[in-house]
Scaffold this motif. Structure first.
Motif, PDB file in Angstrom:
ATOM      1  N   VAL A 186      -4.529  -1.598  -0.779  1.00  0.00           N
ATOM      2  CA  VAL A 186      -3.939  -0.872   0.240  1.00  0.00           C
ATOM      3  C   VAL A 186      -3.371   0.309  -0.460  1.00  0.00           C
ATOM      4  N   PRO A 187      -3.927   1.434  -0.293  1.00  0.00           N
ATOM      5  CA  PRO A 187      -3.066   2.777  -0.581  1.00  0.00           C
ATOM      6  C   PRO A 187      -1.771   2.682   0.074  1.00  0.00           C
ATOM      7  N   THR A 188      -0.855   3.435  -0.690  1.00  0.00           N
ATOM      8  CA  THR A 188       0.614   3.226  -0.120  1.00  0.00           C
ATOM      9  C   THR A 188       0.978   4.287   0.715  1.00  0.00           C
ATOM     10  N   ASP A 189       0.031   5.262   1.057  1.00  0.00           N
ATOM     11  CA  ASP A 189       0.206   6.206   1.847  1.00  0.00           C
ATOM     12  C   ASP A 189      -0.394   6.002   3.172  1.00  0.00           C
ATOM     13  N   SER A 190      -0.908   4.676   3.216  1.00  0.00           N
ATOM     14  CA  SER A 190      -1.592   3.985   4.411  1.00  0.00           C
ATOM     15  C   SER A 190      -0.416   4.032   5.659  1.00  0.00           C
ATOM     16  N   LYS A 191      -0.747   4.642   6.971  1.00  0.00           N
ATOM     17  CA  LYS A 191      -0.140   4.568   8.086  1.00  0.00           C
ATOM     18  C   LYS A 191       0.430   3.039   8.596  1.00  0.00           C
ATOM     19  N   GLY A 192       1.279   2.710   8.664  1.00  0.00           N
ATOM     20  CA  GLY A 192       2.057   1.426   9.067  1.00  0.00           C
ATOM     21  C   GLY A 192       2.295   0.634   7.808  1.00  0.00           C
ATOM     22  N   LEU A 193       2.483   1.362   6.832  1.00  0.00           N
ATOM     23  CA  LEU A 193       3.172   0.496   5.758  1.00  0.00           C
ATOM     24  C   LEU A 193       4.532   1.229   5.264  1.00  0.00           C
ATOM     25  N   THR A 194       5.528   0.315   5.326  1.00  0.00           N
ATOM     26  CA  THR A 194       7.063   0.906   4.845  1.00  0.00           C
ATOM     27  C   THR A 194       7.431  -0.041   3.762  1.00  0.00           C
ATOM     28  N   ARG A 195       8.191   0.716   2.961  1.00  0.00           N
ATOM     29  CA  ARG A 195       8.602   0.044   1.807  1.00  0.00           C
ATOM     30  C   ARG A 195      10.271   0.095   1.291  1.00  0.00           C
ATOM     31  N   ARG A 196      10.862  -0.995   1.117  1.00  0.00           N
ATOM     32  CA  ARG A 196      12.241  -0.977   0.954  1.00  0.00           C
ATOM     33  C   ARG A 196      12.637  -1.583  -0.466  1.00  0.00           C
TER      34      ARG A 196
END
Length: 381
Positions: A186-196
């Motif tokens: 999964v590329p981390t610029d994919s829409k729908g992915l958020t990170r904390r």
């Protein structure tokens, strides 16, 4: 313990020792304060030719065996910040190795080469809020929709999670249990992915994240291997991960011992060096004995692994004993320093709190004991 290294491995060790002394150790406190290592660490290690030591030369890797990873780990551990080698290993040994083994030629050309060159940073996404060591219980789901997978769910305690460019992600594509799991990049610029980013007690130079997937769409071409074959892929990577933890734990304990022994000679109490008292002579003798035994187990596990021999039991023993030894050694060495051993400014103090995570990562001590019991007919029917 002493070990016979090749001339090439000795040259690598000397080069890494100089690099860590000059380019890593002076900055670890700043990196710990920032909560992450800089991208320049990855690019510099790539320039040294050590970021992808075990990756294929076809994609810019070194094509070496695990003994070279041992050298890299032992020298990185000298910086005194566990988070530094953790970030590097999560990238090269954990996240990228699975793409190297199971990815399509296109995925390997993009991600493995990018990882070996330090242009891309990887993370492995397996653990979840309700599934850690119980990998077969993970819930994050990926549903096929045309040429994509749509992913929903969450991951927890993901090393490199906020700095990564890609996540090698474990998802559920089938029914319950081990047979319904797949791996996808999964590329981390994919829409729908958020990170904390999460706050931890230790390993501060390594960022750790919680990931959220909400209708996150990823190309189906990013699937590793066949659908629902992911559990075996994860298990195949665990032996290497556990050896990484074993070697790090031994190096961690050795660094603590060296610091405590020096303190015992230099520090005077009641008119005598601390190591003038038999109680501390004997306690550090016990510490050194445990370290030597842990190193022997770790070396045995690496030897079997490199020779392609079945080694789940031996590697589990090494991981169990070495990481529990690291925690024991950290406690003993912090104690001999007294108040200094409880200070964040003290190397021993920082190593003490860093040791806490070692018995959890890559399978907890309890899981290691279960694997050892199963492999050695210790479970009565």
């Amino acid at each position: 313990m002493d070990w016979e290294w090749t001339e090439e491995q000795d040259l690598l060790r000397r080069s890494l020792r100089d690099y860590v002394r000059d380019r890593v150790t002076p900055h670890v406190l700043a990196w710990e304060a920032a909560g992450e290592v800089p991208r320049s660490l990855f690019t510099e290690l790539a320039q040294l030719g050590v970021l992808g030591l075990r990756l294929s030369p076809e994609y810019g890797g070194g094509g070496q065996d695990f003994w070279y990873t041992v050298v890299l780990l032992e020298e990185l551990m000298r910086c005194g910040s566990l988070g530094v080698p953790v970030a590097v290993m999560a990238h090269s040994e954990f996240a990228t190795m699975l793409i190297e083994r199971y990815g399509s030629p296109a995925l390997r050309a993009h991600y493995v080469r990018g990882a070996a060159e330090g242009r891309l940073i990887g993370a492995l996404g397996v653990s979840e809020p309700d599934a850690g060591s119980d990998v077969a219980g993970l819930r994050t789901r990926a549903v096929r929709d045309g040429d994509d997978y749509v992913i929903n769910g969450a991951k927890l305690y993901i090393t490199n999670g906020t700095i990564a460019d890609y996540i090698t992600l474990a998802v559920r594509t089938g029914g319950p249990g081990a047979r319904g799991i797949s791996m996808i990049v999964v590329p981390t610029d994919s829409k729908g992915l958020t990170r904390r980013r999460l706050r931890k007690l230790g390993t501060h130079a390594s960022d750790t994240a919680e990931l959220f997937f909400e209708d996150c769409r990823v190309p189906a071409a990013n699937l590793l291997g066949a659908e629902n074959d992911g559990f075996g892929m994860i298990m195949s990577g665990f032996e290497g991960e556990r050896l990484v933890l074993s070697v790090m734990a031994c190096s961690h304990a050795r660094l603590l011992f060296d610091q405590a022994r020096q303190w015992g000679h230099d520090r005077r109490v009641f008119g005598h060096p601390v190591l003038g008292f038999q109680v501390w002579q004997h306690r550090l003798a016990d510490v050194l004995t445990r370290i030597e035994a842990a190193e022997a187990l770790a070396r045995r596990g690496v030897d079997l692994y490199v020779r392609g021999r079945p080694a789940q039991s031996e590697i589990s023993m090494a991981k169990l004993f070495a990481t529990e030894t690291a925690r024991y050694v950290a406690s003993e060495c912090a104690q001999i320093l007294g108040g200094q051993g409880y200070m964040e400014e003290s190397l021993v103090g920082r190593l003490h709190r860093d040791a806490l995570a070692m018995t959890i990562g890559a399978g907890s001590s309890e899981v290691m004991r279960e694997l050892i019991a199963r492999a050695n007919h210790l479970i009565a029917q």
